[in-house]
Design a protein around this motif. Structure first.
Motif, PDB file in Angstrom:
ATOM      1  N   ARG A 168     -14.753  -5.463  -3.967  1.00 19.14           N
ATOM      2  CA  ARG A 168     -13.702  -4.754  -3.236  1.00 19.14           C
ATOM      3  C   ARG A 168     -12.371  -5.169  -3.855  1.00 19.14           C
ATOM      4  O   ARG A 168     -12.267  -6.279  -4.403  1.00 19.14           O
ATOM      5  N   PRO A 169     -11.337  -4.340  -3.784  1.00 20.97           N
ATOM      6  CA  PRO A 169     -10.041  -4.731  -4.350  1.00 20.97           C
ATOM      7  C   PRO A 169      -9.515  -6.018  -3.716  1.00 20.97           C
ATOM      8  O   PRO A 169      -9.669  -6.243  -2.514  1.00 20.97           O
ATOM      9  N   ILE A 170      -8.920  -6.863  -4.535  1.00 22.55           N
ATOM     10  CA  ILE A 170      -8.434  -8.174  -4.108  1.00 22.55           C
ATOM     11  C   ILE A 170      -6.936  -8.086  -3.809  1.00 22.55           C
ATOM     12  O   ILE A 170      -6.150  -7.740  -4.702  1.00 22.55           O
ATOM     13  N   PRO A 171      -6.505  -8.374  -2.581  1.00 17.58           N
ATOM     14  CA  PRO A 171      -5.069  -8.390  -2.301  1.00 17.58           C
ATOM     15  C   PRO A 171      -4.356  -9.446  -3.143  1.00 17.58           C
ATOM     16  O   PRO A 171      -4.852 -10.557  -3.316  1.00 17.58           O
TER      17      PRO A 171
ATOM     18  N   VAL B  72      -9.256  -2.885  -8.772  1.00 15.19           N
ATOM     19  CA  VAL B  72      -9.260  -4.349  -8.844  1.00 15.19           C
ATOM     20  C   VAL B  72      -8.313  -4.950  -7.814  1.00 15.19           C
ATOM     21  O   VAL B  72      -8.640  -5.948  -7.149  1.00 15.19           O
ATOM     22  N   VAL B  73      -7.149  -4.364  -7.680  1.00 15.44           N
ATOM     23  CA  VAL B  73      -6.064  -4.944  -6.897  1.00 15.44           C
ATOM     24  C   VAL B  73      -5.866  -4.163  -5.606  1.00 15.44           C
ATOM     25  O   VAL B  73      -5.708  -2.940  -5.626  1.00 15.44           O
ATOM     26  N   GLY B  74      -5.876  -4.888  -4.489  1.00 21.26           N
ATOM     27  CA  GLY B  74      -5.625  -4.267  -3.196  1.00 21.26           C
ATOM     28  C   GLY B  74      -4.146  -4.287  -2.858  1.00 21.26           C
ATOM     29  O   GLY B  74      -3.288  -4.141  -3.731  1.00 21.26           O
ATOM     30  N   GLU B  75      -3.837  -4.511  -1.590  1.00 26.51           N
ATOM     31  CA  GLU B  75      -2.439  -4.536  -1.136  1.00 26.51           C
ATOM     32  C   GLU B  75      -1.675  -5.624  -1.875  1.00 26.51           C
ATOM     33  O   GLU B  75      -2.194  -6.703  -2.143  1.00 26.51           O
ATOM     34  N   MET B  76      -0.403  -5.347  -2.216  1.00 27.93           N
ATOM     35  CA  MET B  76       0.392  -6.297  -2.982  1.00 27.93           C
ATOM     36  C   MET B  76       1.651  -6.709  -2.220  1.00 27.93           C
ATOM     37  O   MET B  76       2.234  -5.917  -1.476  1.00 27.93           O
ATOM     38  N   GLN B  77       2.035  -7.962  -2.418  1.00 26.94           N
ATOM     39  CA  GLN B  77       3.275  -8.519  -1.870  1.00 26.94           C
ATOM     40  C   GLN B  77       4.018  -9.210  -3.007  1.00 26.94           C
ATOM     41  O   GLN B  77       3.419  -9.722  -3.938  1.00 26.94           O
ATOM     42  N   LEU B  78       5.337  -9.244  -2.873  1.00 27.59           N
ATOM     43  CA  LEU B  78       6.161 -10.084  -3.743  1.00 27.59           C
ATOM     44  C   LEU B  78       6.431 -11.394  -3.012  1.00 27.59           C
ATOM     45  O   LEU B  78       6.778 -11.392  -1.831  1.00 27.59           O
ATOM     46  N   MET B  79       6.303 -12.509  -3.713  1.00 26.57           N
ATOM     47  CA  MET B  79       6.610 -13.790  -3.088  1.00 26.57           C
ATOM     48  C   MET B  79       7.410 -14.668  -4.044  1.00 26.57           C
ATOM     49  O   MET B  79       7.379 -14.494  -5.271  1.00 26.57           O
TER      50      MET B  79
ATOM     51  N   LEU C 272      14.981  -7.237  -6.671  1.00 25.60           N
ATOM     52  CA  LEU C 272      13.702  -6.906  -7.280  1.00 25.60           C
ATOM     53  C   LEU C 272      12.837  -6.100  -6.321  1.00 25.60           C
ATOM     54  O   LEU C 272      12.222  -5.090  -6.710  1.00 25.60           O
ATOM     55  N   ALA C 273      12.795  -6.506  -5.079  1.00 26.21           N
ATOM     56  CA  ALA C 273      11.987  -5.792  -4.090  1.00 26.21           C
ATOM     57  C   ALA C 273      12.487  -4.368  -3.893  1.00 26.21           C
ATOM     58  O   ALA C 273      11.689  -3.436  -3.723  1.00 26.21           O
ATOM     59  N   GLU C 274      13.780  -4.193  -3.942  1.00 28.29           N
ATOM     60  CA  GLU C 274      14.337  -2.841  -3.784  1.00 28.29           C
ATOM     61  C   GLU C 274      13.953  -1.963  -4.965  1.00 28.29           C
ATOM     62  O   GLU C 274      13.585  -0.794  -4.785  1.00 28.29           O
ATOM     63  N   ARG C 275      13.998  -2.517  -6.166  1.00 28.37           N
ATOM     64  CA  ARG C 275      13.620  -1.726  -7.335  1.00 28.37           C
ATOM     65  C   ARG C 275      12.149  -1.334  -7.288  1.00 28.37           C
ATOM     66  O   ARG C 275      11.773  -0.243  -7.730  1.00 28.37           O
ATOM     67  N   LEU C 276      11.312  -2.224  -6.756  1.00 21.30           N
ATOM     68  CA  LEU C 276       9.864  -1.969  -6.734  1.00 21.30           C
ATOM     69  C   LEU C 276       9.390  -1.335  -5.433  1.00 21.30           C
ATOM     70  O   LEU C 276       8.223  -0.959  -5.338  1.00 21.30           O
ATOM     71  N   ASP C 277      10.299  -1.238  -4.454  1.00 25.27           N
ATOM     72  CA  ASP C 277       9.906  -0.811  -3.117  1.00 25.27           C
ATOM     73  C   ASP C 277       8.713  -1.638  -2.642  1.00 25.27           C
ATOM     74  O   ASP C 277       7.678  -1.117  -2.198  1.00 25.27           O
ATOM     75  N   ALA C 278       8.870  -2.972  -2.730  1.00 23.98           N
ATOM     76  CA  ALA C 278       7.769  -3.896  -2.480  1.00 23.98           C
ATOM     77  C   ALA C 278       8.050  -4.747  -1.252  1.00 23.98           C
ATOM     78  O   ALA C 278       9.202  -5.144  -1.012  1.00 23.98           O
ATOM     79  N   PRO C 279       7.017  -5.080  -0.474  1.00 22.37           N
ATOM     80  CA  PRO C 279       7.191  -6.012   0.653  1.00 22.37           C
ATOM     81  C   PRO C 279       7.370  -7.432   0.153  1.00 22.37           C
ATOM     82  O   PRO C 279       6.821  -7.820  -0.880  1.00 22.37           O
ATOM     83  N   LEU C 280       8.126  -8.217   0.907  1.00 18.09           N
ATOM     84  CA  LEU C 280       8.487  -9.566   0.498  1.00 18.09           C
ATOM     85  C   LEU C 280       7.853 -10.625   1.396  1.00 18.09           C
ATOM     86  O   LEU C 280       7.745 -10.442   2.613  1.00 18.09           O
ATOM     87  N   CYS C 281       7.468 -11.744   0.787  1.00 18.33           N
ATOM     88  CA  CYS C 281       7.121 -12.967   1.509  1.00 18.33           C
ATOM     89  C   CYS C 281       7.946 -14.085   0.887  1.00 18.33           C
ATOM     90  O   CYS C 281       7.646 -14.545  -0.215  1.00 18.33           O
TER      91      CYS C 281
END
Length: 366
Positions: A117-120, A152-159, A183-192
């Motif tokens: 299964r895809p790995i987060p 391969v890759v499931g849900e992604m977060q930036l940390m 960086l998160a704004e450019r990627l539209d990515a969730p942050l941790c």
């Protein structure tokens, strides 16, 4: 008769501290950090106490994650340092774990693997700590490669990890935060991003996920306490008893090298706890302890199995009297592990994780 040293673990206090972290950031999810055996408190017991509250746990390595899985913990678990060799991906896959990716070799190993299964993935960026992570200018290309492999890759977060979120004037923290936000704004990515100090003191750093660690165990990581950190409750109480009493004349020494000498007629209590149990040998004379709930101090060097405290001003103290090295006494008085750590020229993390198995853990749900 058993040796009286016990590490009492208050699981209701753990739950209180987790709820405080969660409530400080109502728009974030809080992953509970259980690495290093839950900072010395017992990862399995702490996970069981939090599994109805926490949407995910975090550990440092796959061995820690598998120990939780083998104990029946089904909650998602993220490996904060990712894998240490490519072969671990089979275990990540088999145990349904989430992983950090912080280096090129990890990225290539993951993209070459075909999981069930895809790995987060939590993509780690070096925003200024300069330990692990991709440089911000690399991160966009790495993110794109991961996103292009949905099998391969499931849900992604930036940390990322803050170097100075605990400081009273964290200018560098603000630099790191701005880098990650951009960086998160450019990627539209969730942050941790938010560790314990950022969770407590920097709501601007709260993201899709926060990752409270030492605050869960009642230690205040801030240089200057705030209203939120003053609400933390101690989870570990390192508790023992006086096993002998000595009366000393003025000038008589105590312990190795005679570092402490009685400045007046003195009563000394000998306590069943020493560096062989994990109590810091660097504790100076004057390091606070509680005897029958009253503050006094260490007098003399810590030995392997014992330490000595000045009970001159506590005349009722005797053999069997309760001694709290840190935590909450029977009368409710609290001695902060952070205060003890300062007298040992260290931090609470070192003291809590350093308590050895020789001091048995006793779990209390309140």
């Amino acid at each position: 008769m058993a040796r009286p040293l016990i590490a009492d673990i208050d699981l209701e206090a753990l739950r209180h501290n987790y709820c405080l972290a969660r409530d400080l950031a109502p728009d974030s999810q809080a992953v509970a950090v259980l690495k290093a055996d839950a900072y010395g408190h017992g990862a399995v017991a702490c996970a069981r106490a939090l599994e109805d509250l926490a949407p995910a746990f975090a550990v440092a390595c796959i061995e820690e994650a598998i120990a939780l899985r083998e104990a029946g913990i089904a909650t998602p678990i993220v490996l904060l340092e990712g894998i240490f060799e490519a072969g671990e991906l089979e275990l990540v896959d088999a145990h349904d774990l989430w992983i950090a990716v912080h280096s090129d070799w990890q990225l290539e190993a993951l993209l070459a693997y075909r999981p069930q299964r895809p790995i987060p993935v939590w993509l780690k960026v070096d925003s200024g700590m300069h330990r692990l992570g991709f440089a911000p200018e690399q991160a966009e290309a790495v993110w794109a490669r991961l996103a292009a492999a949905p099998e391969v890759v499931g849900e992604m977060q930036l940390m990322s990890h803050f170097a100075t979120a605990d400081a009273a004037h964290p200018a560098y923290f603000e630099t790191q935060l701005l880098r990650m936000r951009a960086l998160a704004e450019r990627l539209d990515a969730p942050l941790c991003l938010a560790n314990s100090p950022a969770t407590l003191a920097h709501p601007e750093a709260h993201g899709a996920w926060n990752r409270p660690g030492v605050m869960l165990y009642g230690s205040d990581p801030l240089e200057v306490a705030n209203e939120a950190s003053r609400g933390l409750q101690p989870v570990m109480t390192l508790r023992s008893e006086i096993i002998a009493v000595r009366d000393l004349a003025p000038g008589e020494p105590v312990g190795y090298a005679g570092r402490w000498k009685a400045p007046r007629p003195a009563r000394i209590g000998v306590v069943a706890c020493g560096y062989g149990d994990g109590y810091d040998r660097h504790a100076v004379d004057g390091t606070p302890v509680l005897v029958d709930g009253r503050r006094t101090a260490i007098a003399g060097k810590v030995s392997m199995d014992m330490l000595t405290v000045d009970i001159t001003e506590i005349p009722e103290a005797e053999i069997g009297s309760e001694v709290v090295l840190w935590g909450r006494a029977a009368n409710g008085t609290v001695l902060s592990v952070d205060e003890v750590a300062r007298h040992c020229d260290t931090i609470s993390y070192t003291l809590l994780t350093g308590v050895l198995p020789r001091a048995p853990r006793r779990y209390n749900r309140g």
